[in-house]
Design an enzyme around this catalytic site. Structure first.
Site, PDB file in Angstrom:
ATOM      1  N   PRO A   9       0.928  -0.948  -0.154  1.00 28.32           N
ATOM      2  CA  PRO A   9      -0.052  -0.204   0.024  1.00 28.32           C
ATOM      3  C   PRO A   9       0.935   1.625   0.008  1.00 28.32           C
ATOM      4  CG  PRO A   9      -1.329  -1.621   2.097  1.00 28.32           C
ATOM      5  CD  PRO A   9       0.214  -1.825   0.503  1.00 28.32           C
ATOM      6  N   ASN A  10       0.282   2.396  -0.594  1.00 34.71           N
ATOM      7  CA  ASN A  10       0.699   3.818  -0.633  1.00 34.71           C
ATOM      8  C   ASN A  10       2.401   3.711  -1.592  1.00 34.71           C
ATOM      9  OD1 ASN A  10      -1.487   4.718   0.534  1.00 34.71           O
ATOM     10  ND2 ASN A  10      -0.699   3.539   1.912  1.00 34.71           N
ATOM     11  N   ARG A  17       4.956  11.387  -2.078  1.00 33.43           N
ATOM     12  CA  ARG A  17       4.625  11.190  -1.003  1.00 33.43           C
ATOM     13  C   ARG A  17       5.772  11.479   0.263  1.00 33.43           C
ATOM     14  NH1 ARG A  17       2.996   6.121   3.095  1.00 33.43           N
ATOM     15  NH2 ARG A  17       4.468   4.255   0.897  1.00 33.43           N
ATOM     16  N   TYR A  22      11.095   9.105   1.868  1.00 30.67           N
ATOM     17  CA  TYR A  22      11.178   8.017   0.799  1.00 30.67           C
ATOM     18  C   TYR A  22      11.348   8.513  -0.683  1.00 30.67           C
ATOM     19  CZ  TYR A  22       7.109   5.800   4.033  1.00 30.67           C
ATOM     20  OH  TYR A  22       6.612   5.206   4.778  1.00 30.67           O
ATOM     21  N   ASN A  70       8.657  -4.998  -0.313  1.00 26.75           N
ATOM     22  CA  ASN A  70       8.260  -4.026   0.831  1.00 26.75           C
ATOM     23  C   ASN A  70       6.276  -4.207   1.244  1.00 26.75           C
ATOM     24  OD1 ASN A  70       7.898  -1.441   2.514  1.00 26.75           O
ATOM     25  ND2 ASN A  70       8.730  -0.202   0.784  1.00 26.75           N
ATOM     26  N   ALA A  73       2.620  -0.994   5.471  1.00 24.38           N
ATOM     27  CA  ALA A  73       2.259  -0.974   6.446  1.00 24.38           C
ATOM     28  C   ALA A  73       1.767  -2.267   6.273  1.00 24.38           C
ATOM     29  CB  ALA A  73       0.863   0.349   6.723  1.00 24.38           C
ATOM     30  N   GLU A  94      12.477  -8.684   3.005  1.00 22.40           N
ATOM     31  CA  GLU A  94      11.469  -8.060   2.670  1.00 22.40           C
ATOM     32  C   GLU A  94      13.024  -6.880   2.791  1.00 22.40           C
ATOM     33  OE1 GLU A  94      10.118  -8.597   7.237  1.00 22.40           O
ATOM     34  OE2 GLU A  94       9.734  -6.048   7.118  1.00 22.40           O
ATOM     35  N   HIS A  96      12.074  -2.393   3.500  1.00 21.75           N
ATOM     36  CA  HIS A  96      11.932  -0.870   3.639  1.00 21.75           C
ATOM     37  C   HIS A  96      12.968   0.117   3.137  1.00 21.75           C
ATOM     38  CE1 HIS A  96       8.477  -3.039   6.029  1.00 21.75           C
ATOM     39  NE2 HIS A  96       9.817  -3.622   6.022  1.00 21.75           N
ATOM     40  N   ARG A 103      11.705   5.508  13.516  1.00 22.54           N
ATOM     41  CA  ARG A 103      10.156   6.183  13.230  1.00 22.54           C
ATOM     42  C   ARG A 103       9.619   5.961  14.920  1.00 22.54           C
ATOM     43  NH1 ARG A 103       8.380   5.268   7.369  1.00 22.54           N
ATOM     44  NH2 ARG A 103       7.269   6.602   7.511  1.00 22.54           N
TER      45      ARG A 103
END
Ligand code: DQA
Length: 139
Positions: A9-10, A17, A22, A70, A73, A94, A96, A103
């Site tokens: 997502p996103n 964004r 990012y 990735n 969330a 995995e 990120h 964070r």
């Protein structure tokens, strides 16, 4: 070598964004760079904002030699993705873009990590390059 880049997502808005977190590059641009960096490799980028679509894609892992995931969330709470990843028998990393440990607390936990071979976080687009490098050496 056929590598699946699976983004959750996103991540379709990467480059637009929270660019301070990012980065400014889109995944279309990052994919071009990956292709240059790993000649002879073929990359398929699949992004979805829907958990089920990501799971469906993982169920077809057999046509790939490695997965870089990735989950955005979903990494922090999707037991369904965890179960799907446990089913995958090819090298899976995995990643990120951001250093999730620097964070918010909810990002410190990933429920999918235990079903992956390793985790790389915090290196922006380079997290993906490092993941592919590991898959390359592992294969
Ligand atoms: C992310 C980190 C997640 O916490 C967040 O929800 C994302 C992106 C990263 O690449 O840094 O969407 O997975």
């Amino acid at each position: 070598m056929n590598i699946l880049i699976l983004n959750g997502p996103n991540l379709n808005f990467t480059g637009q964004r929270e660019v301070d977190v990012y980065g400014l590059e889109s995944f279309e641009q990052i994919l071009v760079e990956l292709q240059k960096y790993f000649p002879g490799y073929s990359f398929e980028l699949f992004q979805s904002n829907h958990e089920g679509e990501l799971i469906d894609k993982l169920h077809r892992f057999i046509i790939y030699d490695g997965v870089v995931i990735n989950a955005g969330a979903l990494s922090h709470y999707s037991y369904a993705l965890y179960d799907a990843l446990r089913f995958v028998t090819i090298p899976t990393v995995e990643v990120h873009l951001s250093n999730v440990f620097k964070r918010e607390a909810f990002r410190h936990q990933s429920v999918i990590s235990a079903a992956c071979d390793g985790v790389i976080a915090g290196f922006g687009k380079w997290s993906y390059f490092l993941a592919v490098e590991w898959i390359k050496n592992h294969a």
